[in-house]
Design an enzyme around this catalytic site. Structure first.
Site, short mmCIF file in Angstrom:
data_model
loop_
_atom_site.label_atom_id
_atom_site.label_comp_id
_atom_site.label_asym_id
_atom_site.label_seq_id
_atom_site.Cartn_x
_atom_site.Cartn_y
_atom_site.Cartn_z
N GLU A 87 22.11 -23.17 -18.33
CA GLU A 87 20.86 -22.11 -17.50
C GLU A 87 21.78 -20.88 -16.79
OE1 GLU A 87 17.57 -24.81 -15.87
OE2 GLU A 87 19.44 -25.42 -15.19
N ASP A 108 0.77 -1.29 0.08
CA ASP A 108 0.00 0.08 0.05
C ASP A 108 0.80 1.15 0.11
OD1 ASP A 108 0.50 0.77 2.82
OD2 ASP A 108 -0.34 -1.10 3.27
#
Ligand code: DGJ
Length: 742
Positions: free
Chosen positions: A611, A531
């Site tokens: 990877e 928030d």
């Protein structure tokens, strides 16, 4: 002047570049709301015709003259209670003799340069010195209540902030029963509500619904803004889309229990009342005492949801967040949580840090489990000294080891909670919230420290201060893993929930001021406290404990309607994903995580060399796009609710000279239709070269013939692009466009 008072019409107009807001001092001092919408000059009071609708009370003084003037039907700037208006109240007080309500009438107003401040509460700042403030004072003479409505206008941002200060001007005690920050009456229009609901690991799912008659509430009673509902909503015209139509965003700058209530009334008018959750709230004001309600941010745009989101993003980054990191590149981090959970020792952490360095990360974050005797989530919160069993020799040599690798060091804390099994709880059992005579409710084996007690707030501040002063720490992940219940403690019951939040804010304010060089990331079991209150101090918040990129597409999309991408903590994690078990390609995980504060949360030791090479390339790619991703305007390329097989979004730099298109295939189809997209936000006259055209992890059944080329902005936006047919599990695309000439 963005605020204008017209003395003859008695109107107060607030103008931003693209929106206008007007109120009028009406008969008997009622402060009437006139208009909030697309920028327009004029006097809008005639929009609201007085009419007797029946059963709507008329003030005594006017009763002989008219049956048409009623606070029950007129749009009001601040609604009271028990005074002729049966719609949602924004303010209500009670006195010891039983009198209760609020009947507020205009007393005076003042227009001044600069931005008001709210003591103890987060509120937008005025970094560019453009804000103007309007203060309007209303009064209920009978009950001895004064209400100061505060508005700040940020003309270039299209944002108006609102706040409310209530004062007891009577001679005795007064109880506030309701003190909402914002009351907004919208008498006309056909509004949909777009709000963001969810649960743990599934936060901020966008949901759009028509507003029908009666009341609709978006709320939290959890002491935090919560995973379940977010203190941000958008009212949009029934026909509004991402790129067209009226949209009005309302965001509370608050991290505690809240309520955003909407009522569509008998005349189809809409009222929104937003602020602190009134259930269980009551606040005593002695003579002369004041109460400040949290700030509320308003933005109106006539041109769709994308434009609205862009305004909120800029405002939160620049005008709300006070951290120096808000407008800076953030370190790319590797966090050990999903790599080890509680199972680590010094060697393991150092080997992860070495891997992080080899991949090209900037920061290593040591998550939960480094303190007390914590080997699972059942103990030791509050005992913020190192767990020697795991980290023999302490934090110092560990941090030194990380720093010698050339990395910065970050640490996890959860300062607001305490374990029952902890030295802190044994020493101060009265510091935890609990109702006397009843065993407290546990959540993840945690109790809540009573932050309404100044000694507790001070203790938390001092403990964090000691940690940060003693160790060379660059980043703090501030977690909070439970909601508040058993509200009984130092502050009176009705005040406790809000005073708890004020206690939290006081600690955040003091610690960030004392250590401005430390980057703080908020967290609450993922995104349970995402928030604008937290974002006032912390520039980023861990968005969700669900790191599955396909789930994240919705979570991050929902979050991004109000909050900037730079605030959305997003990490590449292992596959199969730990929360969903789904397997996704490594580069798709990165494409999604790059739409946020980017990082990794996996054990690189378990990755193949191929990877690792890909991760190094991702990090290089991210560095190239970082500024655009952080500061660019976000355009969602798909409409909410459309049946589709992909998600796509685009960032465009303010100068429109760079753009990054990202797309993830969410559902592979046999015999798929051509995937055609129209880009947004470019300069139609400009020419753009596809500097990078990356298709990740797809098998292309047809040879890709055309590929990187140069196109006009108009061609890309009006005719669009057709992507090559992509097969496979969740492939993704990133196309980077650079303007070659005007
Ligand atoms: C919840 C957070 O969201 C996770 O990332 C992790 O930090 C755990 N808490 C640790 O307990």
């Amino acid at each position: 002047m963005s605020i204008v008072y017209d003395a003859s019409a008695k109107t107060l107009s607030l103008n931003t570049r693209e929106s206008s807001y007007q109120m009028q001092i009406g008969p008997l001092g009622y402060l009437l709301h006139g208009y909030y919408g697309r920028r327009a000059e004029g006097n809008f009071t005639s929009l609201h015709r007085q009419k007797d609708v029946g059963f709507s009370p008329v003030p005594y003084e006017l009763a002989e003259k008219t049956r048409g003037f009623s606070p029950d039907t007129l749009p009001l700037e601040l609604s009271g209670a028990n005074a002729g208006d049966f719609r949602l109240p924004a303010v209500c007080v009670s006195l010891p003799d039983g009198r209760r309500g609020a009947d507020l009438r205009y007393v005076r107003h003042e227009i001044r340069k600069g931005k008001y401040a709210l003591p103890g509460l987060p509120a937008a700042l005025d970094p560019d010195g453009e804000a103007e403030t309007l203060s309007v004072t209303l009064r209920d003479e009978t009950l001895g209540l004064e209400a100061e409505l505060l508005y700040a206008v940020y003309e270039s941002r299209d944002v108006i902030t609102r706040a409310l200060r209530l004062k007891n001007i009577g001679g005795g005690q007064m109880k506030l029963e309701k003190a909402a920050s914002c009351c907004l009456d919208l008498p006309f229009g056909d509004w949909d509500l777009l709000h963001f609901h969810g649960r743990h690991a599934m936060e901020r799912q966008p949901e759009r619904q028509p507003l029908l008659h009666g009341e609709t509430r978006i709320a939290s009673r959890r002491g935090e803004s919560s995973h379940q509902h977010n203190p941000f909503l958008i009212l949009c015209d029934r026909h509004a889309t991402e790129d067209a139509g009226d949209c009005l965003g309302v965001m509370l700058v608050y991290s505690g229990s809240f309520e955003m209530a909407l009522e569509k009334d008998q005349m189809d008018a809409l009222r929104l009342v937003a602020g602190i959750q009134p259930e269980g709230f009551s606040w005593t004001l002695g003579p002369g005492d004041c109460f400040d309600a949290p700030e509320c941010l308003l933005c109106f745009r006539h041109d769709g949801l994308n434009a609205l989101s862009q305004r909120f993003h800029r405002f939160l980054r620049r005008d709300l967040c006070r951290s120096a990191f808000s407008e800076k590149a953030r370190p790319i981090l590797l966090n050990n949580w999903e790599a080890t959970y509680f199972d680590f020792d010094r060697e393991k952490i150092l080997s992860l840090a070495r891997e992080a360095r080899d991949l090209g990360a900037d920061l290593f974050v040591l998550d939960d489990g480094w303190f007390g005797r914590r080997s699972d989530d059942r103990s030791s919160l509050g005992d913020w000294f190192v767990n020697e069993e795991k980290l023999s020799g302490g934090l110092e040599p560990l941090i030194r080891g990380v720093k010698e690798l050339g990395l910065r060091f970050g640490l996890w804390v959860e300062p607001e909670m305490v374990s029952e099994d902890s030295a802190l709880f044994r020493a101060h059992p009265d510091w935890a919230l609990r109702v006397p005579g009843r065993k407290p409710f546990l959540s993840r084996s945690e109790l809540v420290l009573d932050l309404s007690r100044p000694a507790v707030a001070d203790w938390i501040f001092e403990t964090l201060k000691d940690l940060l002063a003693r160790y060379d720490i660059d980043y703090i992940k501030w977690d909070c893993n439970r909601s508040l219940t058993d509200l009984w403690g130092f502050a009176p019951a009705g005040e406790l929930a809000h005073r708890w939040v004020l206690g939290l804010y006081s600690v955040m304010d003091r610690i960030t001021a004392a250590f401005p060089q430390v980057l703080f990331e908020g967290c609450a079991g993922g995104g349970g406290r995402f928030d604008a209150g937290i974002l006032s101090w912390f520039p980023q918040i861990w968005c969700s404990d669900d790191t599955d990129p396909i789930e994240r597409l919705t979570i991050q999309r929902g979050t991004g309607y109000g909050y900037p991408l730079s605030s959305i903590g997003a990490h590449v994690s292992a596959s199969p994903n730990h929360q969903t078990g789904r397997s996704t390609p490594l580069d798709t995980r990165a494409t999604v995580a790059m739409a946020g504060a980017f990082g990794y949360e996996l054990d690189p030791g378990k990755l193949s060399e191929e990877e690792k090479t890909r991760i190094r390339a991702q990090i290089r790619r991210f560095r190239g796009y970082e500024k655009l991703l952080r500061e660019g305007d976000l355009f969602r390329l798909t409409e909410l609710g459309d049946e589709r097989d992909y998600e796509a979004w685009q960032l465009v730099s303010e100068e429109k000279d760079e753009s990054l298109l990202s797309l993830v295939i969410t559902r592979p189809r046999a015999n798929a239709k051509p995937l055609h997209l129209r880009l947004k936000g470019l300069d139609p006259e400009g020419r753009y070269r596809m500097e990078n055209y990356d298709v990740f992890d797809a098998f292309l059944p047809e040879p890709a013939e055309e590929q990187p080329g140069e196109y006009s902005g108009a061609a890309l936006m009006y005719a669009g692009l057709t992507l090559p047919r992509m097969m496979g599990d969740y492939p993704s695309v990133q196309i980077f466009l650079k303007k070659t000439k005007e």
